[in-house]
Scaffold this motif. Structure first.
Motif, short mmCIF file in Angstrom:
data_model
loop_
_atom_site.label_atom_id
_atom_site.label_comp_id
_atom_site.label_asym_id
_atom_site.label_seq_id
_atom_site.Cartn_x
_atom_site.Cartn_y
_atom_site.Cartn_z
N PRO A 1 5.14 -7.15 -12.74
CA PRO A 1 4.97 -6.63 -14.08
C PRO A 1 5.88 -5.28 -14.33
CG PRO A 1 3.28 -5.65 -12.68
CD PRO A 1 4.21 -6.86 -11.66
N LEU A 2 5.84 -5.00 -15.71
CA LEU A 2 6.57 -3.92 -16.01
C LEU A 2 5.53 -2.75 -15.94
CD1 LEU A 2 8.34 -5.40 -18.87
CD2 LEU A 2 9.55 -4.85 -17.11
N VAL A 3 5.69 -1.82 -14.96
CA VAL A 3 5.00 -0.63 -14.94
C VAL A 3 5.40 0.66 -14.85
CG1 VAL A 3 2.95 -2.15 -13.74
CG2 VAL A 3 5.05 -1.19 -12.45
N GLN B 1 0.92 -1.24 -0.10
CA GLN B 1 -0.26 -0.14 -0.10
C GLN B 1 0.81 0.98 0.05
OE1 GLN B 1 -3.35 -0.38 -0.57
NE2 GLN B 1 -2.75 -2.53 -0.45
N ASN B 2 2.27 1.08 0.40
CA ASN B 2 2.96 2.49 0.40
C ASN B 2 3.75 2.68 -0.84
OD1 ASN B 2 2.00 2.85 3.26
ND2 ASN B 2 3.42 1.52 3.96
N PHE B 3 3.87 1.56 -1.80
CA PHE B 3 4.81 1.77 -2.80
C PHE B 3 3.91 2.58 -3.85
CE2 PHE B 3 7.31 0.17 -6.27
CZ PHE B 3 8.65 0.36 -5.76
N ARG B 4 4.54 3.20 -4.28
CA ARG B 4 4.14 4.20 -5.43
C ARG B 4 3.20 3.51 -6.38
NH1 ARG B 4 7.47 9.42 -6.33
NH2 ARG B 4 6.97 9.10 -8.59
N GLN B 5 1.94 3.91 -6.67
CA GLN B 5 1.00 3.31 -7.43
C GLN B 5 1.32 3.71 -9.01
OE1 GLN B 5 -0.92 0.72 -6.72
NE2 GLN B 5 0.17 0.94 -4.87
N LYS B 6 1.64 5.15 -9.20
CA LYS B 6 2.02 5.67 -10.38
C LYS B 6 3.54 5.85 -10.34
CE LYS B 6 1.62 10.17 -12.95
NZ LYS B 6 0.80 11.23 -12.86
N ALA B 7 4.28 5.30 -11.54
CA ALA B 7 5.53 5.47 -11.88
C ALA B 7 6.34 5.09 -10.49
CB ALA B 7 5.77 6.90 -12.26
N PRO B 8 6.30 3.74 -10.06
CA PRO B 8 6.89 3.21 -9.01
C PRO B 8 8.23 3.32 -9.13
CG PRO B 8 5.56 1.53 -9.72
CD PRO B 8 5.53 2.55 -10.76
N MET B 9 9.23 3.63 -10.14
CA MET B 9 10.58 3.88 -10.24
C MET B 9 10.89 5.31 -10.03
SD MET B 9 12.09 1.03 -10.26
CE MET B 9 13.67 1.17 -10.97
N GLY C 1 18.06 -6.82 -19.03
CA GLY C 1 16.93 -8.02 -18.99
C GLY C 1 15.62 -7.69 -18.15
N ILE C 2 14.80 -8.51 -18.43
CA ILE C 2 13.43 -8.47 -17.57
C ILE C 2 13.41 -9.66 -16.60
CG2 ILE C 2 10.94 -8.38 -17.84
CD1 ILE C 2 12.37 -6.20 -19.44
N TYR C 3 14.26 -9.31 -15.54
CA TYR C 3 14.65 -10.47 -14.61
C TYR C 3 13.30 -10.56 -13.59
CZ TYR C 3 19.51 -10.82 -15.42
OH TYR C 3 20.70 -11.26 -16.19
N CYS C 4 12.77 -9.55 -13.54
CA CYS C 4 11.26 -9.61 -12.72
C CYS C 4 10.13 -10.58 -13.42
CB CYS C 4 10.36 -8.38 -12.71
SG CYS C 4 10.29 -7.46 -14.15
N ARG C 5 10.39 -11.20 -14.63
CA ARG C 5 9.69 -12.24 -15.24
C ARG C 5 9.66 -13.56 -14.25
NH1 ARG C 5 6.47 -10.99 -16.71
NH2 ARG C 5 7.06 -9.83 -18.36
N ARG C 6 10.72 -13.63 -13.46
CA ARG C 6 10.69 -15.06 -12.67
C ARG C 6 9.70 -14.80 -11.39
NH1 ARG C 6 16.79 -14.30 -10.99
NH2 ARG C 6 16.19 -12.26 -10.95
N TRP C 7 9.33 -13.53 -11.08
CA TRP C 7 8.58 -13.39 -9.76
C TRP C 7 7.21 -12.89 -10.04
CZ3 TRP C 7 11.98 -16.13 -7.67
CH2 TRP C 7 13.18 -16.09 -7.73
N VAL D 1 18.33 -4.12 -14.88
CA VAL D 1 17.32 -5.14 -15.26
C VAL D 1 16.18 -4.92 -14.59
CG1 VAL D 1 19.18 -7.04 -15.27
CG2 VAL D 1 18.11 -6.18 -13.17
N ALA D 2 14.88 -5.52 -14.86
CA ALA D 2 13.75 -5.11 -14.42
C ALA D 2 13.31 -3.71 -14.51
CB ALA D 2 13.29 -5.84 -12.92
N GLY D 3 13.00 -2.96 -13.24
CA GLY D 3 12.77 -1.72 -13.48
C GLY D 3 13.88 -0.87 -13.65
N GLY D 4 15.15 -1.47 -13.70
CA GLY D 4 16.37 -0.51 -13.97
C GLY D 4 16.53 -0.66 -15.56
N LEU D 5 15.88 -1.82 -16.27
CA LEU D 5 15.86 -1.49 -17.54
C LEU D 5 15.03 -0.46 -18.08
CD1 LEU D 5 16.20 -2.50 -20.37
CD2 LEU D 5 14.71 -4.20 -20.16
N GLU D 6 13.92 -0.34 -17.34
CA GLU D 6 12.67 0.63 -17.72
C GLU D 6 13.44 2.11 -17.54
OE1 GLU D 6 8.48 -0.87 -16.83
OE2 GLU D 6 9.51 -1.56 -14.96
N MET D 7 14.10 1.96 -16.31
CA MET D 7 14.52 3.65 -16.05
C MET D 7 15.77 4.02 -17.26
SD MET D 7 13.49 4.98 -13.53
CE MET D 7 14.65 6.02 -12.90
#
Length: 255
Positions: free
Chosen positions: A134-136, A75-83, A125-131, A103-109
């Motif tokens: 999502p990519l948001v 509930q505390n993690f940012r809902q809009k643009a979490p990174m 890489g999209i390492y978050c695929r394992r868990w 990787v994951a959100g780091g790739l997105e950044m």
């Protein structure tokens, strides 16, 4: 006193933003996300800044969102643009200086930036695929626009690591340099960009970004509209310098 999670330094006309969470490979929690957004906004508001550079401390770019935060404080993690800054519409060119893992959100950044300079051992890489995370932060939007849907699907669906040379081969990386040299190479590019007439460069950049959402006729009209503003802002002076003998044969050393 604990180290700040984000470092901001202005070097010349460059806004250098460094993710500084060394113990977790620069993974981003909510506090870091807010600081990253603030650092970009500060550079955007500073008329003396021409280029942003985003990088990570201690040989890693960013391992993505801090999964401890995702797991324990939904509930505390940012809902809009979490990174943090991933939804910003930057008006100035930006460069990601990537060492180690993006990787994951780091790739997105890294995709938020216009250019990516990678150390030879860098990995994307999209390492978050394992868990099932999502990519948001723009990954499903910017990655296919950057490298094409087929290659983006390969990365997004499989989560496989992509090395720097492969990333260079399909346009995910723009330059590959020796390990440890990504920031210096990004600073060199930033200095080149800062030396150009700014209004024209930013308007051309804006046209590239805006054309994605426009039919071809509207995109051409928009290109012309911002081009006219660039012409009025000093293109005649630049043309006169060329006529006077500057910049012949593609020489960029005297602009």
């Amino acid at each position: 006193m604990s180290e700040p999670k984000v470092l901001r330094e202005k070097r010349g006309q460059t806004n250098i933003i460094t993710i500084n969470r060394v113990g977790v490979r620069n993974a981003v929690d909510s506090e870091t996300a807010e600081a990253l957004e603030a650092a970009f906004r500060a550079g955007e508001a500073d008329d003396a800044v021409a280029v942003h550079i985003l990088t990570g401390a201690d040989g890693h770019f960013c391992a993505g969102a801090d999964l401890k935060t995702v797991a324990g404080a939904k509930q505390n993690f940012r809902q809009k643009a979490p990174m943090g800054p991933s939804w910003l519409e930057l008006t100035k060119p930006s460069i990601a200086a990537v060492e180690g893992h993006a990787v994951a959100g780091g790739l997105e950044m890294s995709l938020l930036c216009d250019l990516r300079v990678a150390g030879r051992s860098a990995v994307f890489g999209i390492y978050c695929r394992r868990w099932g995370v999502p990519l948001v932060d723009g990954g499903t939007v910017r990655l296919p626009r950057l490298i094409g849907q087929s290659r983006a699907m390969d990365m997004i669906l499989t989560g496989r690591p992509v090395g720097a040379e492969e990333a260079l081969s399909f346009g995910l990386a723009n330059r590959v340099v020796d390990d440890g040299a990504a920031l210096d190479a990004a600073l060199e590019i930033a200095a080149q960009l800062a030396a150009f007439p700014q209004i024209c460069m930013r308007n051309d950049r804006l046209s590239v970004l805006q054309q994605w959402g426009l039919p071809i006729d509207d995109a051409l009209k928009f290109e012309n509209q911002v081009g006219q503003k660039s012409l009025q802002a000093g293109a005649a002076d630049g043309a006169a310098r060329f006529v006077a003998g500057k910049g012949r044969s593609g020489d960029f050393s005297d602009i």
